[in-house]
Design an enzyme around this catalytic site. Structure first.
Site, short mmCIF file in Angstrom:
data_model
loop_
_atom_site.label_atom_id
_atom_site.label_comp_id
_atom_site.label_asym_id
_atom_site.label_seq_id
_atom_site.Cartn_x
_atom_site.Cartn_y
_atom_site.Cartn_z
N LYS A 128 69.62 -34.74 34.81
CA LYS A 128 69.03 -33.80 35.98
C LYS A 128 70.28 -32.62 36.15
O LYS A 128 71.10 -32.94 35.49
CB LYS A 128 68.94 -34.23 36.79
CG LYS A 128 68.19 -33.47 38.13
CD LYS A 128 66.46 -33.52 37.83
CE LYS A 128 65.45 -33.18 39.14
NZ LYS A 128 64.07 -33.02 38.61
P1 NAD Z 1 60.12 -24.98 44.87
O1 NAD Z 1 61.45 -24.77 45.41
O2 NAD Z 1 59.44 -24.94 44.46
O3 NAD Z 1 59.53 -25.13 46.48
C1 NAD Z 1 59.79 -26.22 47.23
C2 NAD Z 1 59.60 -26.37 48.84
O4 NAD Z 1 59.90 -26.73 49.72
C3 NAD Z 1 59.38 -24.54 49.40
O5 NAD Z 1 58.44 -24.85 50.19
C4 NAD Z 1 60.97 -25.25 50.56
O6 NAD Z 1 60.59 -24.03 51.57
C5 NAD Z 1 60.43 -26.30 50.90
N1 NAD Z 1 61.49 -26.66 51.42
C6 NAD Z 1 62.20 -27.29 50.89
N2 NAD Z 1 63.74 -28.21 52.04
C7 NAD Z 1 62.36 -28.03 52.65
C8 NAD Z 1 62.58 -29.28 53.38
N3 NAD Z 1 64.09 -29.70 53.91
N4 NAD Z 1 61.70 -29.41 54.73
C9 NAD Z 1 60.63 -29.00 54.57
N5 NAD Z 1 60.10 -27.69 52.78
C10 NAD Z 1 61.40 -28.28 52.45
O7 NAD Z 1 60.21 -26.61 44.47
P2 NAD Z 1 59.65 -27.95 43.42
O8 NAD Z 1 59.70 -27.21 42.34
O9 NAD Z 1 57.93 -27.67 44.10
O10 NAD Z 1 60.22 -28.57 44.32
C11 NAD Z 1 59.99 -29.72 44.94
C12 NAD Z 1 60.02 -31.46 44.77
O11 NAD Z 1 59.25 -31.49 43.61
C13 NAD Z 1 61.30 -31.33 44.49
O12 NAD Z 1 61.38 -33.01 44.90
C14 NAD Z 1 61.45 -31.64 43.22
O13 NAD Z 1 62.20 -32.44 43.01
C15 NAD Z 1 60.01 -32.34 42.83
N6 NAD Z 1 59.69 -31.62 41.33
C16 NAD Z 1 59.47 -30.51 40.96
C17 NAD Z 1 59.10 -30.76 40.04
C18 NAD Z 1 58.51 -29.01 39.10
O14 NAD Z 1 58.32 -28.90 37.68
N7 NAD Z 1 58.57 -28.06 39.48
C19 NAD Z 1 58.57 -31.80 38.83
C20 NAD Z 1 58.95 -32.84 39.37
C21 NAD Z 1 59.31 -32.62 40.68
#
Ligand code: NAD
Length: 438
Positions: A128
């Protein structure tokens, strides 16, 4: 199953187990990850040697670097890249830009990537990366400069056969394109395989952008079958309306469920009659947040989690469900699209209350699975169609869910421990087979 590594000269000291007393925030998240590992290690009977290996990250790099801002000033940033376990192939894991990034958080996320790849059977170890920055305060040009400099700083760790970044919070296909270009300029030729989650024009895979949310919905569909919940008409709440959350919301809505609440870092909106997701997206596009949506009522992120619903999808940050609110969660199924949203104590409370938690290492493994497909397509120089990608993703998510569910039933444990048992067993096996060098 006991895996014994012979001590060379003296017995290994007992492996330290972190006590988890504080709520899981970025500063102690690695303790949470190690705690979860020891629960599985106890059940598997792993010896101290193997516990020592798997409870540490193999490589950690912290870099501090300057970036020139648009106004000519210079700002310093700190970033990390961590490889937890080099595993049966290259390491794999996203890069996050967030103001709360810490080394402990990046180490936890790297460890979870190891288990995630193992639970869905991918030939990768876990890694990561993260930079402590709120990119909303930067221009696009500044984000590009930051990305290129951070890439240069972590160059010794990454590579197409070594460690392959992907998107995570606040990074996307454009960020991956800049990383690929910076890496390629350093080595003198194009290396698209250094990242996944690239734009399709640069060798990205169809379906990668939606893969995390889509994989999560595939797992929810399976869990609905097991628990007898009818997805059509089920009320759904999604915390985090970004890549993973907005995709999961749209796809579950298409399956006939009713999304009644969504949120982002600015707060949430909810409507018990259901939200029109296209309109919510347009409102967010225009104002920067789902909050203030005209046909919904504003709600805080904490309150949103406790709304009456059948399915709750935390898709934002870690540390959202803890001993304070686990008693008040009303959902029947919690699908962790986010990494680490539930504390270990909350896990037990939810299990005792009969709430099914689909753990992060399973529920959000769709992203890394399609990243793996992207890597395989590049090796074959043969792109798949989106329906090929989605069919294969569905099969992997369904089979992995069923294997985890069967392990949970056999051992009378919740799905997180079951997923950990499967993955830690696999990782311990290849670690034992590789042995200790020299
Ligand atoms: P992103 O940046 O596209 O979206 C994140 C969202 O969460 C945004 O809408 C943001 O405003 C919101 N956010 C941030 N802090 C917040 C809070 N304290 N309370 C409520 N909302 C909040 O990110 P993403 O890629 O969608 O990732 C989201 C989660 O999914 C993370 O935990 C990430 O590790 C996990 N994840 C993502 C992927 C991927 O392929 N993108 C894969 C596995 C896991």
């Amino acid at each position: 199953m006991s895996i014994h590594l012979e001590p060379r000269t003296m017995p290994a000291p007992p492996v330290e187990r972190p006590a988890i007393s504080a709520p899981p925030v970025a500063d102690n998240l690695f303790d949470v990850a190690v705690h979860q590992f020891h629960i599985a290690a106890d059940r598997l009977g792993l010896d101290d040697g193997m516990r020592g290996i798997l409870s540490h990250c193999e490589a950690e790099l912290t870099v501090s670097f300057p970036v020139e801002m648009d106004d000519g000033s210079v700002r310093m940033f700190q970033g990390h890249r961590v490889q937890h376990n080099r595993g049966p192939g290259p390491t794999k894991g996203g890069i996050r830009y967030h103001q709360d990034v810490t080394l402990s958080e990046v180490k936890a996320l790297a460890m979870w990537m190891t288990w995630k790849c193992a639970v869905v059977g991918l030939p990768y170890g876990g890694a990561k990366g993260g930079v402590r920055v709120d990119p909303k305060g930067l221009s696009l040009n500044e984000v590009q400069n930051l990305t290129r400099r951070y890439t240069s700083e972590i160059m010794p760790m990454i590579g197409p056969n070594k460690d392959i970044p992907a998107p995570d919070v606040n990074t996307n296909a454009q960020t991956m394109a800049w990383i690929m270009d910076t890496y390629s300029m350093h080595v003198g030729y194009s290396v698209p395989g250094v990242v996944t989650g690239k734009p399709i024009a640069l060798g990205g895979s169809a379906g990668r952008n939606e893969a995390t949310g889509r994989g999560c919905v595939y797992v929810i569909e399976e869990a609905c079958r097991t628990t007898g919940l009818n997805l059509a008409g089920a009320r759904v709440v999604v915390q985090g309306f970004g890549n993973a959350g907005a995709t999961a919301a749209r796809l579950i809505d298409e399956l006939g469920a009713t999304v009644i609440g969504v949120s982002d870092s600015g707060g949430g909106t909810w409507n018990p009659a259901g939200l029109d997701l296209d309109r919510v997206s347009r409102h967010k596009g225009a104002t920067g947040s789902v909050r203030g949506y005209a046909e919904g009522e504003d709600i805080s992120n904490r309150e949103l989690l406790e709304l009456p619903c059948e399915i709750l999808i935390p898709a934002a940050m870690e540390g959202q469900i803890d001993t304070d609110n686990a008693h008040r969660i009303q959902a029947r199924i919690i699908a962790e699209a986010a990494n680490g949203p539930t504390s270990p104590e909350a896990d037990e409370i939810l299990f005792d209350r009969g709430i099914t938690v689909l753990p992060d290492i399973l529920a959000n493994a769709g992203g890394v699975t399609v990243s793996y497909f992207e890597w395989v397509q590049a090796l074959q120089a043969f792109p798949w169609t989106e329906s090929d990608v989605n069919d294969r993703l569905r099969k992997i998510m369904r089979d992995s869910y069923r294997a985890v569910q069967a392990t949970a039933s056999e051992h009378h444990v919740h799905l997180r421990t079951a997923a950990m048992l499967l993955s830690v067993r696999r990782v311990a096996e290849f670690t034992r087979l590789r042995g200790i060098y020299p």
